[in-house]
Design a protein around this motif. Structure first.
Motif, PDB file in Angstrom:
ATOM      1  N   GLU A 332     106.565  18.155  58.862  1.00  0.00           N
ATOM      2  CA  GLU A 332     107.252  17.053  58.190  1.00  0.00           C
ATOM      3  C   GLU A 332     107.763  17.493  56.817  1.00  0.00           C
ATOM      4  O   GLU A 332     108.840  17.043  56.368  1.00  0.00           O
ATOM      5  CB  GLU A 332     106.325  15.852  58.049  1.00  0.00           C
ATOM      6  CG  GLU A 332     106.983  14.650  57.394  1.00  0.00           C
ATOM      7  CD  GLU A 332     106.052  13.460  57.247  1.00  0.00           C
ATOM      8  OE1 GLU A 332     106.461  12.483  56.599  1.00  0.00           O
ATOM      9  OE2 GLU A 332     104.914  13.520  57.761  1.00  0.00           O
ATOM     10  N   LYS A 333     107.047  18.367  56.154  1.00  0.00           N
ATOM     11  CA  LYS A 333     107.476  18.833  54.837  1.00  0.00           C
ATOM     12  C   LYS A 333     108.777  19.625  54.927  1.00  0.00           C
ATOM     13  O   LYS A 333     109.531  19.690  53.954  1.00  0.00           O
ATOM     14  CB  LYS A 333     106.379  19.689  54.215  1.00  0.00           C
ATOM     15  CG  LYS A 333     105.109  18.916  53.868  1.00  0.00           C
ATOM     16  CD  LYS A 333     104.041  19.827  53.288  1.00  0.00           C
ATOM     17  CE  LYS A 333     102.766  19.046  52.961  1.00  0.00           C
ATOM     18  NZ  LYS A 333     101.701  19.936  52.435  1.00  0.00           N
ATOM     19  N   GLY A 336     111.343  16.651  57.535  1.00  0.00           N
ATOM     20  CA  GLY A 336     111.319  15.236  57.205  1.00  0.00           C
ATOM     21  C   GLY A 336     110.788  14.393  58.342  1.00  0.00           C
ATOM     22  O   GLY A 336     110.844  14.773  59.514  1.00  0.00           O
ATOM     23  N   GLN A 337     110.259  13.219  57.987  1.00  0.00           N
ATOM     24  CA  GLN A 337     109.625  12.357  58.986  1.00  0.00           C
ATOM     25  C   GLN A 337     110.620  11.854  60.018  1.00  0.00           C
ATOM     26  O   GLN A 337     110.329  11.828  61.216  1.00  0.00           O
ATOM     27  CB  GLN A 337     108.953  11.176  58.273  1.00  0.00           C
ATOM     28  CG  GLN A 337     108.076  10.315  59.187  1.00  0.00           C
ATOM     29  CD  GLN A 337     108.855   9.234  59.922  1.00  0.00           C
ATOM     30  OE1 GLN A 337     109.946   8.853  59.483  1.00  0.00           O
ATOM     31  NE2 GLN A 337     108.310   8.757  61.039  1.00  0.00           N
ATOM     32  N   ARG A 338     111.824  11.472  59.576  1.00  0.00           N
ATOM     33  CA  ARG A 338     112.787  10.885  60.509  1.00  0.00           C
ATOM     34  C   ARG A 338     113.219  11.897  61.567  1.00  0.00           C
ATOM     35  O   ARG A 338     113.272  11.581  62.756  1.00  0.00           O
ATOM     36  CB  ARG A 338     113.995  10.356  59.753  1.00  0.00           C
ATOM     37  CG  ARG A 338     115.043   9.726  60.663  1.00  0.00           C
ATOM     38  CD  ARG A 338     116.140   9.050  59.886  1.00  0.00           C
ATOM     39  NE  ARG A 338     115.631   7.916  59.121  1.00  0.00           N
ATOM     40  CZ  ARG A 338     116.389   7.122  58.376  1.00  0.00           C
ATOM     41  NH1 ARG A 338     117.697   7.354  58.281  1.00  0.00           N
ATOM     42  NH2 ARG A 338     115.849   6.107  57.729  1.00  0.00           N
TER      43      ARG A 338
END
Length: 536
Positions: A332-333, A336-338
């Motif tokens: 995620e880093k 990104g989450q999306r």
């Protein structure tokens, strides 16, 4: 039936959320175009080809979200060791089936169910086999008893992790001997095995399967041949996955949905190779095996997300699940989450997980591809889970209700040949979980084995897997008992079964109740299986 002709099914019981009381359904060109009552159906479709259901039950076709087609086909024609009750019985089965010039493949032994759990030695297997290469896979297919003649075909196994000079082979040693078995098969043998598997799947009301292939499972040629066979008319769909880190070129070349399936983070509980946070109760010196760390997991997630492919992992033990969650956090880093959630990544088995981990995985849009019959076989206070883990840890296995409540999409599969292709049995097992409070409502379980499977493969159109106008005509016709609508179920509130919501009814799933028998299986309007034609 031509591409634009219409078939009208009349006089049945149609499982449709758009019309729970429907008795008729019209299909044109592989698409459901109408659902309702017989009279209006005849009036709206006067030129249709009529199919009288005579009270049969019509439901969305099943999806098996985790299969191994060639291995299952080979085992269908091979020796079933599921009924063996001790070492003497296993050796007798080998002695009866061994044939000079052929590799003997047998599957399904489970020493935790034997009257005495002593395994036969390699010398005993050699004597029974009479020099024939023998591969006897444990029920979880993560270890195998073998003969010396088979080891001689895979000499590198002797120097690999998981080697035993006398007992079952696990880990890399098992992969080496399994590769030798694959190499001994001819292409025609593989094709016959794959055909047998696809025929059986169709006969069980299955319209789509997810093949979980990989370099340590079945090989690229095997997967390519299976996909080519499934593309021929009259077969269930095969959604291909390849379990190898970073193998984007393989996915592109074969047209795969993702680099997922059996990409091993750990092994299996039965073979004591699932990665645990605390040691095994019946082998205190071992906490299993972990094959990938969080950095490798994250790298694979990033590669797949950026390539537009589904990533996925085989993970069972709690230490393995913790490592996967850390891998998602690292990925995620980077993306990104999306973007990570948009990848619709998936985890296979996911048996030892807590609510915080489930909530995190749901936030990343992860699918749990799970096998309810694992609990039916090995759950409870006296089953294999309890033997390996103790009663307290065993009671937390396969928490389907918690996963659903936390928002994890569930898709059911068999992991065949580990458990048989029997989807109604899987639905029943999920409802009647051996740990109180961990089961699902009948509606949730049925959805996980139908629409959930399509969604797990990235189909999110809101229709596929349901019998509603505009949906692909993927369905099965069943000889089934009187249908029932379950009472409301507080375990999974987001999947309400309150009769006032006009939820479509299902066959009774009580233990011991007769389950439906498949009469016909149809995918995109094309008949894959017809009981009457097949019987003739």
């Amino acid at each position: 039936m031509t591409d634009d002709s219409t078939t009208l099914l009349l006089g049945g019981r149609i499982h449709s959320p758009s019309n729970p009381d429907a008795t008729a359904m019209a299909v044109t060109g592989g698409t459901i175009v109408w659902v309702g009552q017989d009279g209006p159906g005849r009036a709206l479709h006067p030129d249709a080809e009529i199919h009288d259901l005579d009270g049969a039950f019509v439901a969305p076709g099943f999806v098996d979200a985790h299969v191994h087609a060639t291995a299952t086909g080979l085992h269908l024609a091979g020796v079933d060791l599921g009924g063996v009750t001790d070492a003497a019985g296993l050796l007798a089965a080998v002695r009866a089936a061994a044939r000079p010039g052929e590799v003997l493949i047998a599957h399904g032994w489970d020493e935790t169910t034997w009257t005495a759990q002593r395994l036969p030695s390699r010398a005993e297997i050699d004597e029974a086999a009479g020099g024939v290469p023998v591969y006897l896979s444990r029920v979880d297919v993560h270890s195998a008893l073998v003969s010396t003649a088979l080891v001689d075909l895979a000499p590198t196994a002797r120097d690999a992790a998981g080697w035993s000079a006398d007992g079952p082979l696990t880990r890399d040693a098992h992969h080496h001997v399994r590769a030798a078995v694959r190499a001994a098969l001819t292409r025609e043998q593989r094709r016959r095995a794959q055909q047998a598997f696809l025929r059986l799947a169709a006969a069980r009301g299955i319209v789509s399967v997810h093949e979980c292939a990989g370099p340590d499972i079945s090989g690229e040629e095997d997967l390519a041949d299976l996909l080519a066979l499934a593309a021929e008319p009259g077969h269930p769909e095969v959604v291909g996955y390849w379990g190898e880190p970073g193998a984007v070129d393989v996915a592109r070349r074969l047209g795969l949905r993702g680099l997922a399936g059996d990409l091993f983070v750990d092994g299996a509980l039965g073979s004591r190779t699932a990665a645990l946070a605390e040691p095994y109760l019946d082998e205190p010196g071992s906490a299993g095996a972990r094959y990938l760390d969080a950095d490798a997991i994250a790298a694979h997630l990033v590669t797949c997300t950026e390539a537009g492919l589904q990533a996925g992992f085989h993970v069972i033990g709690d230490a393995g699940v913790a490592e996967v969650v850390r891998g998602f956090q690292l990925a995620e880093k980077t993306v990104g989450q999306r973007a990570l959630a948009g990848g619709h990544h998936r985890l296979e088995h996911l048996e030892m997980i807590d609510a915080d981990q489930a909530r995190a995985l749901a936030g990343w849009g992860v699918t749990g591809s799970v096998q309810p019959r694992f609990d039916a076989l090995w759950g409870g206070t006296e089953g294999m889970y309890a033997q390996r883990l103790g009663a307290e840890r065993a009671a937390r296995m396969n928490p389907f209700a918690m996963l659903a409540a936390e928002g994890v999409l569930l898709a059911f599969g068999s992991d065949c040949p580990v458990t048989p292709l029997q989807p109604w049995e899987a639905v029943r097992a999920a409802v009647h979980h051996r740990t109180p409070g961990s089961g699902l409502s009948a509606r949730a379980a049925f959805t996980a084995h139908t629409r959930g499977g399509h969604r797990a493969a990235g189909v999110h159109d809101g229709r596929t897997g349901s019998l509603v106008p505009g949906a692909p005509a993927h369905y099965a016709i069943w000889d089934a008992a009187d249908l029932v609508v379950a009472a409301s179920d507080s375990r999974v509130q987001r999947w309400s079964t309150d009769p006032r919501s006009r939820v479509p009814a299902l066959p009774p799933l009580d233990p011991g109740a007769p389950l439906p028998t498949c009469l016909r299986t149809v995918r995109a309007g094309q008949v894959l299986y017809d009981a009457f034609t097949s019987a003739a």
